[in-house]
Motif scaffolding. Structure first.
Motif, short mmCIF file in Angstrom:
data_model
loop_
_atom_site.label_atom_id
_atom_site.label_comp_id
_atom_site.label_asym_id
_atom_site.label_seq_id
_atom_site.Cartn_x
_atom_site.Cartn_y
_atom_site.Cartn_z
N LEU A 161 -1.51 2.04 0.37
CA LEU A 161 -1.31 0.86 1.04
C LEU A 161 -0.25 0.07 0.16
O LEU A 161 -0.77 -0.30 -1.09
CB LEU A 161 -2.58 -0.06 1.49
N GLY A 167 -6.00 3.44 1.40
CA GLY A 167 -6.35 2.54 2.66
C GLY A 167 -6.13 3.62 3.72
O GLY A 167 -6.01 5.00 3.49
N THR A 185 -6.47 9.36 4.60
CA THR A 185 -6.01 8.09 3.85
C THR A 185 -4.58 8.02 3.42
O THR A 185 -3.98 9.31 3.18
CB THR A 185 -7.23 7.90 2.69
N LEU A 190 1.03 2.04 5.22
CA LEU A 190 0.41 3.14 4.61
C LEU A 190 1.34 4.26 4.51
O LEU A 190 1.98 4.91 5.44
CB LEU A 190 -0.91 3.31 5.54
N THR A 245 1.08 -1.19 9.06
CA THR A 245 -0.38 -1.92 8.91
C THR A 245 0.14 -3.48 9.01
O THR A 245 1.16 -3.80 8.71
CB THR A 245 -1.37 -1.66 7.83
#
Length: 314
Positions: A225, A206, A222, A78, A73
């Motif tokens: 992060l 995240g 999900t 992640l 990201t």
């Protein structure tokens, strides 16, 4: 109040986190980013840093979540690895012999589904030499229905830490999640239960998606992060917890340079863990440790003991 104590080491940046966790440097490498140390030992001199925190260990081997379980990201990463690990018996038989050869601090991260899992790991490892302490992972955000449940409850945190405190004399470092309403309340519960130090933050929850396929990038949807993107949140949480407890705080979250590490020390961390940056620069721990040592060796600068938590708030 600063939590750094002087010890007999000649290193200007040496630090004691209490109950036998004495480190030549306040720089550790974070769990999940250095496996069990063997791979990174080929690329960096681990004996120059304060220590390593191993990949999480559970009683039984775990394959983790299905791929895809890592996604890049902006300014971060992640992951939804799912605490994949070799399990307690293979760790004891295959990994500990290597860890015992290291001239650096070794902290074993422990994860589980219930208190009995954590207890089983500690009871199996407590007689092995070369382990200075355990990092109790109560905060993994990508394993549904397991350690995260305990880490978001003050009462559950108190229960597990108090029960683990009763079975070991080794250092207990409790790893806290930022995914709570009040991280200081969880920190106080852990301290009251007998934690020797607190490490924070674990990853933020995240997700990432692909608008073209209309699918998430992670199979788990999900994940956690980490990386530079989380540093401002981590600094705020470390400052909050430092002002709420008396035990040492170990700062984690987006540290990628000497400057980052110094910022965490300034807001109250007695030591730091470097995580995601290990994937980018395997020498980062050694580099930051050397720079911190050089800084605090300069008599023109405040000592580490004086510097920790010395943020000026007007």
């Amino acid at each position: 109040m600063t939590h750094v104590t002087e010890n007999n080491s000649p290193k200007a940046a040496s630090v004691s986190l209490g109950r036998g966790l004495d480190l030549r440097s306040p720089v550790l490498l974070a769990s999940g980013t250095v496996s069990y140390g063997e791979e990174l030992d080929r690329l960096s001199n681990l004996d120059r840093i304060g220590g390593i925190v191993t990949k999480a260990i559970s009683p039984e081997p775990r394959t983790g979540n299905p791929p895809q379980r890592i996604a890049e990201t902006p300014c971060g990463m992640l992951n939804a690895i799912g605490l994949a690990n070799v399990g307690l018996e293979r760790f004891a038989e295959e990994k500990i012999p290597f860890l015992q050869k290291l001239d650096t601090g070794v902290v074993v991260n422990i994860a589980g589904k219930c208190i009995e899992d954590y207890r089983a790991v500690i009871e199996r490892l407590d007689d092995y030499a070369g382990i200075l302490g355990y990092e109790i992972n109560l905060s993994c955000p990508n394993v549904k229905g397991e350690c995260m449940i305990m880490g978001v409850s003050s009462s559950a945190t108190y229960e597990i830490v108090s029960k683990l405190r009763a079975i070991t004399q080794r250092h207990l470092m409790v790893k806290l999640t930022p995914n709570v309403t009040s991280i200081s309340a969880i920190a106080i519960a852990a301290e009251d239960a007998g934690a020797d130090s607190l490490s924070l933050i674990n990853t933020l929850v995240g997700m990432a998606v692909d608008h073209r396929t209309r699918k998430p990038l992670l199979k788990n949807v999900t994940g956690g992060l980490s990386g530079p993107a989380v540093k401002p949140v981590a600094l705020a949480k470390v400052w909050e917890v430092y002002n709420a407890v008396s035990v040492p705080v170990v700062g984690i979250g987006g540290i990628s340079s000497f400057t980052d590490a110094m910022e965490f020390l300034l807001v109250g961390a007695s030591a730091v863990q470097i995580g995601t940056m290990n994937f980018v620069d395997p020498d980062i721990g050694e580099t930051v440790a050397d720079e911190i040592e050089a800084h605090f060796s300069d008599p023109a600068n405040p000592s580490l003991k004086e510097y920790v938590g010395s943020l000026i708030v007007e």
